[in-house]
Design a protein around this motif. Structure first.
Motif, PDB file in Angstrom:
ATOM      1  N   ARG A  53       0.838  -1.211   0.000  1.00  0.00           N
ATOM      2  CA  ARG A  53       0.000   0.000   0.000  1.00  0.00           C
ATOM      3  C   ARG A  53       0.872   1.260   0.000  1.00  0.00           C
ATOM      4  NH1 ARG A  53      -3.250  -3.175   3.516  1.00  0.00           N
ATOM      5  NH2 ARG A  53      -2.269  -2.249   5.361  1.00  0.00           N
ATOM      6  N   SER A  54       1.956   1.249   0.722  1.00  0.00           N
ATOM      7  CA  SER A  54       2.854   2.411   0.752  1.00  0.00           C
ATOM      8  C   SER A  54       3.490   2.650  -0.609  1.00  0.00           C
ATOM      9  CB  SER A  54       3.941   2.209   1.816  1.00  0.00           C
ATOM     10  OG  SER A  54       3.379   2.175   3.109  1.00  0.00           O
ATOM     11  N   LEU A  55       3.889   1.556  -1.251  1.00  0.00           N
ATOM     12  CA  LEU A  55       4.522   1.700  -2.565  1.00  0.00           C
ATOM     13  C   LEU A  55       3.514   2.158  -3.625  1.00  0.00           C
ATOM     14  CD1 LEU A  55       6.896  -1.413  -2.612  1.00  0.00           C
ATOM     15  CD2 LEU A  55       7.512   0.985  -2.275  1.00  0.00           C
ATOM     16  N   GLU A  56       2.269   1.689  -3.525  1.00  0.00           N
ATOM     17  CA  GLU A  56       1.252   2.127  -4.496  1.00  0.00           C
ATOM     18  C   GLU A  56       0.961   3.619  -4.339  1.00  0.00           C
ATOM     19  OE1 GLU A  56      -1.953  -0.535  -3.745  1.00  0.00           O
ATOM     20  OE2 GLU A  56      -1.157  -2.130  -5.058  1.00  0.00           O
ATOM     21  N   ALA A  57       0.926   4.103  -3.107  1.00  0.00           N
ATOM     22  CA  ALA A  57       0.751   5.550  -2.890  1.00  0.00           C
ATOM     23  C   ALA A  57       1.952   6.311  -3.419  1.00  0.00           C
ATOM     24  CB  ALA A  57       0.557   5.825  -1.395  1.00  0.00           C
ATOM     25  N   MET A  58       3.149   5.723  -3.208  1.00  0.00           N
ATOM     26  CA  MET A  58       4.365   6.358  -3.712  1.00  0.00           C
ATOM     27  C   MET A  58       4.345   6.408  -5.242  1.00  0.00           C
ATOM     28  SD  MET A  58       8.257   5.059  -3.094  1.00  0.00           S
ATOM     29  CE  MET A  58       9.594   5.665  -4.127  1.00  0.00           C
ATOM     30  N   ALA A  59       3.791   5.355  -5.870  1.00  0.00           N
ATOM     31  CA  ALA A  59       3.723   5.311  -7.334  1.00  0.00           C
ATOM     32  C   ALA A  59       2.890   6.473  -7.876  1.00  0.00           C
ATOM     33  CB  ALA A  59       3.146   3.975  -7.792  1.00  0.00           C
ATOM     34  N   GLU A  60       1.760   6.795  -7.221  1.00  0.00           N
ATOM     35  CA  GLU A  60       0.911   7.906  -7.676  1.00  0.00           C
ATOM     36  C   GLU A  60       1.646   9.231  -7.567  1.00  0.00           C
ATOM     37  OE1 GLU A  60      -2.900   8.063  -5.898  1.00  0.00           O
ATOM     38  OE2 GLU A  60      -3.394   5.968  -6.337  1.00  0.00           O
ATOM     39  N   SER A  61       2.301   9.464  -6.430  1.00  0.00           N
ATOM     40  CA  SER A  61       3.005  10.740  -6.266  1.00  0.00           C
ATOM     41  C   SER A  61       4.207  10.830  -7.200  1.00  0.00           C
ATOM     42  CB  SER A  61       3.457  10.902  -4.809  1.00  0.00           C
ATOM     43  OG  SER A  61       4.390   9.878  -4.459  1.00  0.00           O
ATOM     44  N   THR A  62       4.817   9.681  -7.489  1.00  0.00           N
ATOM     45  CA  THR A  62       5.962   9.669  -8.404  1.00  0.00           C
ATOM     46  C   THR A  62       5.554  10.125  -9.800  1.00  0.00           C
ATOM     47  OG1 THR A  62       7.108   7.913  -7.202  1.00  0.00           O
ATOM     48  CG2 THR A  62       7.676   8.194  -9.524  1.00  0.00           C
ATOM     49  N   GLU A  63       4.416   9.639 -10.301  1.00  0.00           N
ATOM     50  CA  GLU A  63       3.985   9.977 -11.656  1.00  0.00           C
ATOM     51  C   GLU A  63       3.605  11.441 -11.789  1.00  0.00           C
ATOM     52  OE1 GLU A  63       1.091   7.356 -13.287  1.00  0.00           O
ATOM     53  OE2 GLU A  63       2.116   5.534 -12.610  1.00  0.00           O
ATOM     54  N   ALA A  64       3.313  12.098 -10.675  1.00  0.00           N
ATOM     55  CA  ALA A  64       2.944  13.523 -10.720  1.00  0.00           C
ATOM     56  C   ALA A  64       4.150  14.450 -10.675  1.00  0.00           C
ATOM     57  CB  ALA A  64       1.996  13.844  -9.570  1.00  0.00           C
ATOM     58  N   ARG A  65       5.360  13.903 -10.501  1.00  0.00           N
ATOM     59  CA  ARG A  65       6.546  14.755 -10.420  1.00  0.00           C
ATOM     60  C   ARG A  65       6.842  15.409 -11.776  1.00  0.00           C
ATOM     61  NH1 ARG A  65      10.872  10.895  -7.163  1.00  0.00           N
ATOM     62  NH2 ARG A  65       9.529  10.473  -5.344  1.00  0.00           N
ATOM     63  N   PRO A  66       7.265  16.684 -11.787  1.00  0.00           N
ATOM     64  CA  PRO A  66       7.623  17.342 -13.057  1.00  0.00           C
ATOM     65  C   PRO A  66       8.821  16.652 -13.702  1.00  0.00           C
ATOM     66  CG  PRO A  66       7.305  18.945 -11.306  1.00  0.00           C
ATOM     67  CD  PRO A  66       7.353  17.606 -10.643  1.00  0.00           C
ATOM     68  N   LEU A  67       8.722  16.452 -15.000  1.00  0.00           N
ATOM     69  CA  LEU A  67       9.830  15.899 -15.766  1.00  0.00           C
ATOM     70  C   LEU A  67       9.783  16.525 -17.150  1.00  0.00           C
ATOM     71  CD1 LEU A  67      12.195  13.961 -16.186  1.00  0.00           C
ATOM     72  CD2 LEU A  67      10.545  12.190 -16.827  1.00  0.00           C
ATOM     73  N   HIS A  68      10.828  17.244 -17.527  1.00  0.00           N
ATOM     74  CA  HIS A  68      10.873  17.924 -18.807  1.00  0.00           C
ATOM     75  C   HIS A  68      11.816  17.190 -19.745  1.00  0.00           C
ATOM     76  CE1 HIS A  68       8.668  20.774 -16.629  1.00  0.00           C
ATOM     77  NE2 HIS A  68       9.685  21.469 -16.118  1.00  0.00           N
ATOM     78  N   VAL A  69      11.374  17.050 -20.997  1.00  0.00           N
ATOM     79  CA  VAL A  69      12.218  16.482 -22.044  1.00  0.00           C
ATOM     80  C   VAL A  69      12.765  17.645 -22.854  1.00  0.00           C
ATOM     81  CG1 VAL A  69      12.266  15.063 -24.125  1.00  0.00           C
ATOM     82  CG2 VAL A  69      11.007  14.290 -22.105  1.00  0.00           C
ATOM     83  N   ILE A  70      14.085  17.741 -22.954  1.00  0.00           N
ATOM     84  CA  ILE A  70      14.716  18.902 -23.580  1.00  0.00           C
ATOM     85  C   ILE A  70      15.434  18.466 -24.849  1.00  0.00           C
ATOM     86  CG2 ILE A  70      16.390  20.753 -23.280  1.00  0.00           C
ATOM     87  CD1 ILE A  70      15.846  20.622 -20.296  1.00  0.00           C
ATOM     88  N   ALA A  71      14.943  19.004 -25.998  1.00  0.00           N
ATOM     89  CA  ALA A  71      15.592  18.795 -27.290  1.00  0.00           C
ATOM     90  C   ALA A  71      16.503  19.992 -27.563  1.00  0.00           C
ATOM     91  CB  ALA A  71      14.543  18.635 -28.387  1.00  0.00           C
ATOM     92  N   PRO A  72      17.360  19.920 -28.577  1.00  0.00           N
ATOM     93  CA  PRO A  72      18.313  21.012 -28.818  1.00  0.00           C
ATOM     94  C   PRO A  72      17.689  22.383 -28.991  1.00  0.00           C
ATOM     95  CG  PRO A  72      18.975  19.073 -30.036  1.00  0.00           C
ATOM     96  CD  PRO A  72      17.650  18.747 -29.441  1.00  0.00           C
ATOM     97  N   THR A  73      16.476  22.475 -29.556  1.00  0.00           N
ATOM     98  CA  THR A  73      15.927  23.804 -29.848  1.00  0.00           C
ATOM     99  C   THR A  73      14.628  24.114 -29.119  1.00  0.00           C
ATOM    100  OG1 THR A  73      14.777  22.914 -31.793  1.00  0.00           O
ATOM    101  CG2 THR A  73      16.952  23.902 -32.146  1.00  0.00           C
ATOM    102  N   ARG A  74      14.117  23.161 -28.337  1.00  0.00           N
ATOM    103  CA  ARG A  74      12.897  23.450 -27.588  1.00  0.00           C
ATOM    104  C   ARG A  74      12.741  22.475 -26.431  1.00  0.00           C
ATOM    105  NH1 ARG A  74       8.812  22.434 -32.540  1.00  0.00           N
ATOM    106  NH2 ARG A  74      10.241  24.031 -33.320  1.00  0.00           N
ATOM    107  N   SER A  75      11.925  22.873 -25.457  1.00  0.00           N
ATOM    108  CA  SER A  75      11.701  22.072 -24.262  1.00  0.00           C
ATOM    109  C   SER A  75      10.245  21.640 -24.207  1.00  0.00           C
ATOM    110  CB  SER A  75      12.063  22.888 -23.012  1.00  0.00           C
ATOM    111  OG  SER A  75      11.758  22.166 -21.841  1.00  0.00           O
ATOM    112  N   PHE A  76      10.026  20.401 -23.722  1.00  0.00           N
ATOM    113  CA  PHE A  76       8.676  19.851 -23.627  1.00  0.00           C
ATOM    114  C   PHE A  76       8.373  19.573 -22.159  1.00  0.00           C
ATOM    115  CE2 PHE A  76      10.592  18.692 -27.640  1.00  0.00           C
ATOM    116  CZ  PHE A  76       9.626  19.064 -28.566  1.00  0.00           C
ATOM    117  N   GLU A  77       7.460  20.349 -21.599  1.00  0.00           N
ATOM    118  CA  GLU A  77       7.107  20.173 -20.198  1.00  0.00           C
ATOM    119  C   GLU A  77       6.204  18.961 -20.039  1.00  0.00           C
ATOM    120  OE1 GLU A  77       5.421  23.748 -18.748  1.00  0.00           O
ATOM    121  OE2 GLU A  77       7.297  24.891 -18.897  1.00  0.00           O
TER     122      GLU A  77
END
Length: 548
Positions: A53-77
């Protein structure tokens, strides 16, 4: 003795520690080892279900963390979840439960150190490639440059060829690999760097070469087309101006451009089109009627390019179909005239019969149905021309040089006066007019016009947004001119003044106000100058009659 005692003491202590380890391990059987953490979360002592149960709750909060993919000429939030990052709950749970349960030496060492510091469990992350594909597809900006397929088109009879260019875009597989590598150590970073992927055109040089050969084959001989049982041959020089490439078949091929084929054939086959007949307006029993006439047929029903291309490839004749230019039969053209209501009419009376009345009727018959379009000027002399016997006019009374004479077309000035007054109350402008030099009681004093050829003339300018239909009607003792259009001006005669002109003539000025739909008021006037009697000028001098 002391050494022996020391050894016994150490051995006893070790036994005590070992017993404690064994006892503590037995007590924690089925639980996470004491003082264990995962990303700062204490999980020591948790059983399997509690840990899940703790890990499943952690999984939900993990997926909500900001993660940006950065290409050479633009960034994707985005978030970790959007970019496919998933906490592998089962693998992470197994990894946590295995702490302190490895080989005895490692387990004992872990147990001892757990009393002094926390044991860290590294989370296990996976990357959902389908989620990455969806994340990339949902971002139009993921395509930096789209690939351009090779193509060609005719310009001045020669083929202009473009070899195509590669594009650059965000590749889901590349993103998935980069994200997976970034989270492999159990930590989700703030951003992941990726490179653009080059995307080549769909068709290579070999496909382009085959398509160019196809273009040559398509235009290597004249093409026959038939419309209304008449066959015309299109020379190869013309067909080569139509060539362009297409990918509608799933590959690169040659075809004909629809617009160019249509425009060229419209010119070449224009002699087969029917003559345009504008709508004809008439008034029957006080009601306006519109005759649209036959529909205008022109070349040709679409699609044309595919028919002509098929004929070029097969060597057969392309059978074309004429199309009706106005699908509504010309009703829209008729409506555009704006002729729909009686806006003014005027009647003058005369004695019955005689050549003078015949001339009035003949003039009415010729002018009946004439249309003055917006901004245009209608001239009686230009429309009717000189009044001659050949046109059906007779000799009748007229005025020449201040004297009453006989002349072919005499009497038509009454038609001019009647039209003049209808135009006055319709609000039209007078481009040219002249009153009679002698007043006749059958006309409104000061508000009338005479005719001669080539002068005097009566010319009216339509200063409204709608066309005006002139519709004369007559009886044996009267002439009426109706003007049909869309009501525009509200017209009022506001007054009339008279003044001496010379020593013997009288000038009358008649004043008019025209109110436009927007409230503008236009003021103007017309005038007439009358001699005191036949054969006398405005200075009171007698003038000789005209010769002949």
């Amino acid at each position: 003795m002391s050494l022996r005692r020391s050894l016994f003491a150490v051995g006893g202590a070790l036994i005590v520690v070992a017993l404690a380890w064994i006892t503590d391990t037995a007590i924690q059987s089925g639980e996470v080892a004491r003082n264990t953490e995962i990303e700062g979360l204490a999980i020591g002592g948790l059983g399997d279900e509690e840990l899940r149960r703790s890990l499943e709750a952690m999984a939900e909060s993990t997926e909500a963390r900001p993660l940006h993919v950065i290409a050479p000429t633009r960034s994707f939030e985005g978030t970790a979840g959007e970019w496919g990052v998933r906490l592998d709950v089962d693998s992470t749970l197994d990894k946590a439960m295995a702490i302190g349960r490895d080989d005895p030496l490692t387990s004992f060492t872990s147990w001892v150190t757990s009393w002094f510091s926390a044991t860290q469990v590294t989370a296990v992350y996976t990357v959902d490639e389908e989620a990455v594909v969806a994340a990339v597809a949902g971002r139009p900006e993921s395509v930096e440059h789209r690939p351009v397929d090779p193509s060609f088109q005719a310009v001045d009879g020669k083929l202009e060829v473009s070899n195509g260019t590669a594009g650059t875009e965000l590749d889901p597989a590349t993103v998935a690999v980069a994200v997976a590598a970034a989270v492999a150590d159990g930590v989700i970073p703030d951003s992941v760097a990726v490179e653009w992927m080059a995307t080549p055109p769909r068709f290579d040089a070999a496909v382009l070469e085959n398509a160019l050969l196809d273009a040559v084959d398509l235009t290597d001989k004249p093409i026959s087309v038939r419309l209304n049982e008449r066959t015309t041959v299109i020379p190869t020089e013309t067909a080569r101006r139509w060539i362009r490439s297409t990918t509608e078949t799933g590959t690169l091929t040659a075809t004909f451009d629809e617009a160019m084929v249509r425009d060229d054939l419209a010119i070449r086959l224009s002699t087969l089109a029917s003559t345009e007949n504008p709508p004809a307006f008439s008034v029957v029993d006080g009601e306006l009627e519109v005759e649209l006439g036959p529909p205008v047929l022109v070349c040709c029903e679409a699609p044309l390019a595919s028919l002509v291309e098929a004929a070029a490839r097969s060597g057969e004749i392309a059978e074309l179909t004429a199309r009706q230019r106005d699908v509504d039969g010309g009703q829209a053209i008729a409506d555009a005239y704006g002729i729909g209501a009686l806006v003014a009419e005027f009647t003058t009376n005369h004695a019955c019969c005689g050549s003078r009345v015949s001339n009035i009727h003949r003039m009415a018959d010729i002018v009946r149905g004439a249309i003055i379009e917006p901004g245009a000027t209608f001239s009686i002399n230009e429309f009717v021309g000189e009044r001659t016997v050949e046109k059906g006019f007779l000799s009748a009374g007229a005025i020449e040089a201040g004297h009453l004479v006989q002349d072919v077309g005499g009497g038509v000035s009454q038609f001019a006066t009647t039209l003049f007054n209808a135009a006055f109350f319709a609000g039209l402008d007078f481009a040219d007019y002249q009153s009679h030099t002698i007043y006749f009681s059958r006309y409104p004093r000061g508000r009338e016009a005479t005719l001669g050829h080539p002068a005097p003339d009566l010319a009216l300018t339509n200063n409204t947004p709608y066309s005006v239909l002139i519709w004369p009607e007559y009886t044996e003792t009267s002439i009426t001119v109706q003007l049909w259009s869309t009501p525009y001006f509200t017209v009022e005669q506001t007054g009339q003044s008279s003044s001496r002109w010379g020593t013997a003539c009288t000038r009358y000025d008649t004043f008019r106000e025209r109110t436009a739909p927007d409230g503008r008021v236009l003021e103007d006037s017309v005038f007439a100058t009358y001699r005191p009697r036949e054969g006398v000028d405005c200075l009171g001098n007698r003038i000789p009659p005209p010769r002949g």
